[in-house]
Design a protein around this motif. Structure first.
Motif, mmCIF file in Angstrom:
data_model
loop_
_atom_site.group_PDB
_atom_site.id
_atom_site.type_symbol
_atom_site.label_atom_id
_atom_site.label_comp_id
_atom_site.label_asym_id
_atom_site.label_seq_id
_atom_site.Cartn_x
_atom_site.Cartn_y
_atom_site.Cartn_z
ATOM 1 N N ALA A 55 24.074 -45.016 -24.629
ATOM 2 C CA ALA A 55 24.984 -46.262 -24.119
ATOM 3 C C ALA A 55 24.596 -46.198 -22.412
ATOM 4 O O ALA A 55 24.466 -47.515 -22.034
ATOM 5 N N TYR A 56 24.341 -45.120 -21.962
ATOM 6 C CA TYR A 56 23.915 -45.312 -20.341
ATOM 7 C C TYR A 56 22.643 -46.057 -20.226
ATOM 8 O O TYR A 56 22.459 -46.840 -19.595
ATOM 9 N N SER A 57 21.754 -45.379 -21.236
ATOM 10 C CA SER A 57 20.387 -45.941 -21.113
ATOM 11 C C SER A 57 20.298 -47.114 -21.433
ATOM 12 O O SER A 57 19.453 -47.985 -20.905
ATOM 13 N N SER A 84 20.419 -43.672 -7.168
ATOM 14 C CA SER A 84 19.343 -43.081 -8.129
ATOM 15 C C SER A 84 19.802 -44.161 -9.392
ATOM 16 O O SER A 84 18.766 -44.392 -10.111
ATOM 17 N N SER A 85 20.898 -44.396 -9.661
ATOM 18 C CA SER A 85 20.921 -45.483 -10.992
ATOM 19 C C SER A 85 20.651 -46.602 -10.530
ATOM 20 O O SER A 85 19.970 -47.499 -11.377
ATOM 21 N N ALA A 86 20.811 -47.455 -9.280
ATOM 22 C CA ALA A 86 20.255 -48.419 -8.950
ATOM 23 C C ALA A 86 18.529 -48.290 -9.324
ATOM 24 O O ALA A 86 17.871 -49.320 -9.345
ATOM 25 N N SER A 87 18.113 -47.290 -8.611
ATOM 26 C CA SER A 87 16.557 -47.273 -8.545
ATOM 27 C C SER A 87 16.088 -47.139 -10.083
ATOM 28 O O SER A 87 15.042 -48.084 -10.242
ATOM 29 N N ALA A 88 16.724 -46.642 -11.038
ATOM 30 C CA ALA A 88 16.429 -46.649 -12.422
ATOM 31 C C ALA A 88 16.313 -48.143 -12.906
ATOM 32 O O ALA A 88 15.435 -48.687 -13.493
ATOM 33 N N ILE A 89 17.596 -48.923 -12.484
ATOM 34 C CA ILE A 89 17.575 -50.283 -12.846
ATOM 35 C C ILE A 89 16.216 -50.988 -12.279
ATOM 36 O O ILE A 89 15.712 -51.827 -13.084
ATOM 37 N N ILE A 142 12.615 -46.237 -19.287
ATOM 38 C CA ILE A 142 13.812 -45.849 -19.097
ATOM 39 C C ILE A 142 13.890 -44.057 -19.317
ATOM 40 O O ILE A 142 14.469 -43.271 -18.265
ATOM 41 N N VAL A 143 13.323 -43.940 -20.309
ATOM 42 C CA VAL A 143 13.317 -42.314 -20.671
ATOM 43 C C VAL A 143 12.369 -41.514 -19.479
ATOM 44 O O VAL A 143 13.242 -40.414 -19.004
ATOM 45 N N ALA A 144 11.294 -41.982 -19.042
ATOM 46 C CA ALA A 144 10.693 -41.097 -18.277
ATOM 47 C C ALA A 144 11.658 -41.144 -16.684
ATOM 48 O O ALA A 144 11.906 -40.224 -15.945
ATOM 49 N N ALA A 145 12.032 -42.438 -16.349
ATOM 50 C CA ALA A 145 12.942 -42.537 -15.346
ATOM 51 C C ALA A 145 13.973 -41.665 -15.051
ATOM 52 O O ALA A 145 14.230 -40.969 -14.292
ATOM 53 N N GLU A 146 14.718 -41.758 -16.435
ATOM 54 C CA GLU A 146 15.878 -40.835 -16.341
ATOM 55 C C GLU A 146 15.527 -39.091 -16.380
ATOM 56 O O GLU A 146 16.365 -38.541 -15.842
ATOM 57 N N MET A 147 14.533 -38.970 -16.891
ATOM 58 C CA MET A 147 14.067 -37.641 -16.626
ATOM 59 C C MET A 147 13.860 -37.307 -15.328
ATOM 60 O O MET A 147 14.153 -36.201 -15.014
ATOM 61 N N LEU A 148 13.352 -38.205 -14.469
ATOM 62 C CA LEU A 148 13.089 -38.075 -12.977
ATOM 63 C C LEU A 148 14.380 -37.754 -12.141
ATOM 64 O O LEU A 148 14.589 -36.870 -11.345
ATOM 65 N N VAL A 149 15.299 -38.664 -12.510
ATOM 66 C CA VAL A 149 16.305 -38.854 -11.548
ATOM 67 C C VAL A 149 17.753 -38.320 -12.194
ATOM 68 O O VAL A 149 18.578 -37.521 -11.550
ATOM 69 N N GLY A 150 17.466 -37.922 -13.334
ATOM 70 C CA GLY A 150 18.632 -37.321 -14.069
ATOM 71 C C GLY A 150 19.925 -37.925 -14.308
ATOM 72 O O GLY A 150 20.289 -38.921 -13.921
#
Lengths: 461, 279
Positions: free
Chosen positions: B89-91, B149-154, B222-230
């Motif tokens: 849901a987050y992703s 970090s969340s805004a960066s992923a977006i 998104i998968v790569a970005a979330e792996m980076l920012v966690g």
């Protein structure tokens, strides 16, 4: 000596060698043998008092010999009274124990990397140490050191688990813009190891390691400096004879299995995990390079410390409490169970337990028993910082003239005792240094350049 | 397609799946007890070392783990341990938000570029330079400047999904048949009306194709970005399980990512079919 030992005990040595009573080879052994007899019930106030008193006594008697002579001649009670004249230990402790006022912020975020070095930071959450000091702390697992650094700079985290060289690197601006950082507490001492691939089980002499590909978790890490030191002492130039790469810990095990690297100096549980999965063996523990060396740190930006002093004091007290709890061997199993689940380290309990209790499989078929494989002692000796700076200069990470003592003081002890003491109108200790031995060579923090010049293998300044 | 052929295709798909699973199962079988170990020592070691269990999980391990996740997809054990459903849901939320922002920016600008040869020429060099930048290269910069970090992923989702939509919109708008525009001009249709009643329906299939390419890229990133920012998300889940060297869970996550990506793609394919423009 650990920060939690009594500095007013004339029989105690402040040095690492031997134990406090002199009958055992090490403090750990002493603790083990004395555990059966009695476990002194230590109250919280007493513990804070000891932390403050340690700092004071270390200042007054930088030489261990004179301190012991003084205590032996007048007795601990008189000594405490005498010291209290110059320095109201009671008042300072009270300030330290109760904080100066209301908490500025109750819910905090603290970042950590899932390794056993972060044990006090992590366990303080499930075991209620943060709650005890009125804080709601979320401990957040983070993907890497660079991200921890960025999120702390961004203020997403109020404080974080770092490698002890990182606040130094941040402050001097190595690898990034200089940002004033403070490291009020060392997270853990010892607790790392050199692990090699199974195929090297007959090549235990480092002199035969030419051409090895080795991994460390980060360039600015104790792991890097300890591995380089160890190799150089065996005549291997860490830049010319072997390759040292920065590799994230989980990839170390996978690369070891895939034969891409020959070994690594890494934090646990990575070493134990490599053994558990049958891909490597523990060559030596980092304790055998420098016993009681610092590794990870609890760090906060100077801004957090100055704008929220009460919250910061409460947070630091939680960490000191948790660290004191973790120092005791009998609590280690319970801690392993608390921090192994997915929310924290996300590792099999038996792996974490082997690291924390020091009863571990070495990968070569033997069960080893090293109770101080990892230990916890928060006191941030400034001489640790000086040593780290000498190694940064030795390997060309920083260049030119360095104000070793100045930087060490600014980063390593800038806050806890210093700040709390200044608050009650006292003059904080100017130096907190001790000598120690790294691979048989004594390090004198007063002469960093001489130490640096004594090495055959180093980069030109 | 005739019904018989559909059935035959299904049978071949099934045969390939069964063959793949059998090979996988055979390749990852354990070898049995490997060495004689002291029982105290063996207790401290993992199954790979003691039982000769393969380091790679077999299909049954993966199936069991998937079942475990399906049984409780929405549990929440604190900031670092949430169910697979919550992570997804987050992703999806991040992808949705970044993608929506990209749609809002890309389609108007794409229209502008498509309708005006002058703007097309003027903006072209910027687009050509920005388009090939790997989305993850933006990450450090985003983290450093946006400071969240969340805004960066977006932001990273936004910046990578904007270009295919922009270029496709511009192309679709620019290639609307001249006769239709001329007819509109003869009938003295205003600019806005012309854009919405003539150009938009004609360019819609091309625009939706761009959107479909973009959602694919966004889901990849998104998968790569979330792996980076966690923190949260399916990418964080992969990183967390990788940390634990739990390859079983990594495989489960890969399957999940594939299924969700397929669903997102099919949703836009359906949208594409609904806007097809009969000439």
């Amino acid at each position: 000596m650990s920060t939690f030992d009594d500095p007013f005990d004339a029989n105690r040595r402040l040095r690492a060698e031997g134990c406090s009573c002199g009958l055992h080879a090490s403090e750990a052994e002493h603790r083990r043998s004395s555990q059966l007899q009695c476990v002194p019930v230590e109250s919280e106030e007493k513990r804070y008092e000891q932390v403050v008193a340690s700092a004071v006594l270390r200042k007054i008697f930088p030489q261990d010999k004179s301190r012991r002579a003084f205590l032996q001649s007048v007795g601990a009670a008189t000594a405490l009274a005498a010291v209290s004249q110059f320095f109201p230990v009671g008042a300072a402790t009270e300030v330290f124990a109760q904080g100066a006022g209301a908490l500025e912020k109750k819910s905090l975020k603290v970042g950590f990397i899932p390794i056993t070095c972060a044990t006090p930071i992590i366990m303080a959450e499930p075991m209620g140490f943060y709650k005890k000091h009125g804080l709601e702390v979320e401990v957040i697992k983070t993907a890497g050191w660079a991200v921890i650094r960025d999120k702390t700079i961004n203020k997403e985290y109020d404080a974080a688990h770092m490698l002890s060289p990182m606040p130094l690197a941040l402050t001097v601006g190595a690898g990034s813009n200089p940002i004033p950082y403070t490291m009020p507490a060392v997270e853990n001492i010892n607790g790392q190891a050199i692990t090699l691939a199974m195929k090297h089980k007959d090549r235990r002499d480092p002199k035969s390691w030419k051409g090895f590909k080795l991994a460390v978790p980060f360039d600015y890490s104790m792991h890097n400096y300890l591995l380089r030191y160890y190799l150089a002492e065996h005549g291997i130039d860490p830049d010319a004879d072997v390759q040292i790469r920065a590799v994230p810990p989980p990839e170390m095990v996978a690369n070891l299995r895939a034969d891409n690297i020959d070994g690594f100096l890494a934090p646990d549980p990575v070493n134990q995990r490599a053994v558990y999965d049958g891909v490597g063996f523990i060559h030596i523990l980092s304790k055998q390079i420098w016993d009681r060396h610092p590794c990870c740190a609890f760090a906060a930006s100077k801004e957090f410390v100055t704008t929220m002093p009460n919250t910061y004091a409460a947070l630091l007290k939680s960490i000191i409490d948790a660290t004191a709890f973790a120092t005791k061997q009998e609590n280690r199993k319970q801690i392993a169970e608390a921090i192994a689940p997915a929310n924290y380290l996300n590792q099999p309990v038996t792996v974490v337990e082997q690291v924390l209790t020091g009863v571990f499989a070495d990968g070569l078929g033997t069960v080893q028993r090293v109770p101080d494989r990892i230990d916890f002692d928060p006191f941030p000796w400034e001489s640790f910082a000086v040593w780290i700076l000498t190694q940064m200069k030795r390997w060309g990470q920083i260049k030119g003239d360095i104000d070793y003592a100045g930087i060490a003081k600014q980063v390593f002890l800038a806050t806890d005792t210093t700040k709390l003491m200044t608050e009650v109108g006292l003059t904080p200790p100017k130096e907190t240094m001790k000598t120690f031995v790294v691979m048989g060579k004594t390090f004198d923090p007063a002469k960093p350049e001489d130490y640096l010049n004594s090495f055959a293998i180093k980069r030109p300044a | 397609m005739p019904t018989a052929q559909t059935w035959r295709a299904a049978a071949i798909s099934l045969a390939i799946l069964v063959a793949f699973l059998s090979v996988w199962h055979l390749a990852t079988r354990g070898t049995g007890v490997t060495a004689n170990m002291d029982p105290e020592y063996a207790k401290l070691m993992g199954q790979t070392a003691t039982q000769g269990k393969s380091a790679m999980p077999g299909p049954f391990d993966v199936a069991t783990t998937i079942w475990g996740h399906l049984k409780s997809p929405f549990y929440d054990n604190g900031p670092n341990d949430k169910g697979l459903g919550i992570q997804l849901a987050y992703s999806i939320g991040r992808v949705g938000l970044g993608y929506l922002l990209a749609v809002l920016v890309a389609i108007p600008i794409g229209f502008l570029i498509g309708m005006s040869p002058l703007m097309s020429r003027a903006l072209d060099p910027f687009i050509q330079v920005l388009k090939p930048i790997s989305p993850l290269a933006w990450m450090p910069l985003a983290l450093y400047t946006i400071k969240d970090s969340s805004a960066s992923a977006i932001f990273v989702i936004f910046i990578c999904s904007v270009w295919p939509m922009l270029l496709n919109t511009a192309f679709g708008v620019a290639s609307v048949r001249k006769e239709w525009l001329n007819v509109a001009r003869t009938l003295e249709v205003g600019t806005f009306r012309r854009a919405f009643t003539v150009i938009l329906p004609a360019a819609a299939p091309t625009i939706v194709t761009g959107m479909r390419i973009s959602i694919g890229i966004a889901w990849l990133v998104i998968v790569a970005a979330e792996m980076l920012v966690g923190g949260t998300g399916i990418g964080y889940f992969v990183w967390n399980q990788w940390n634990n060297l739990s390859i079983t869970n990594v495989i489960v996550a890969i399957l999940t990512i594939g299924v969700v990506g397929m669903i997102l793609d099919q949703m836009l394919a359906a949208l594409g079919r609904s806007v097809t423009y009969p000439e």
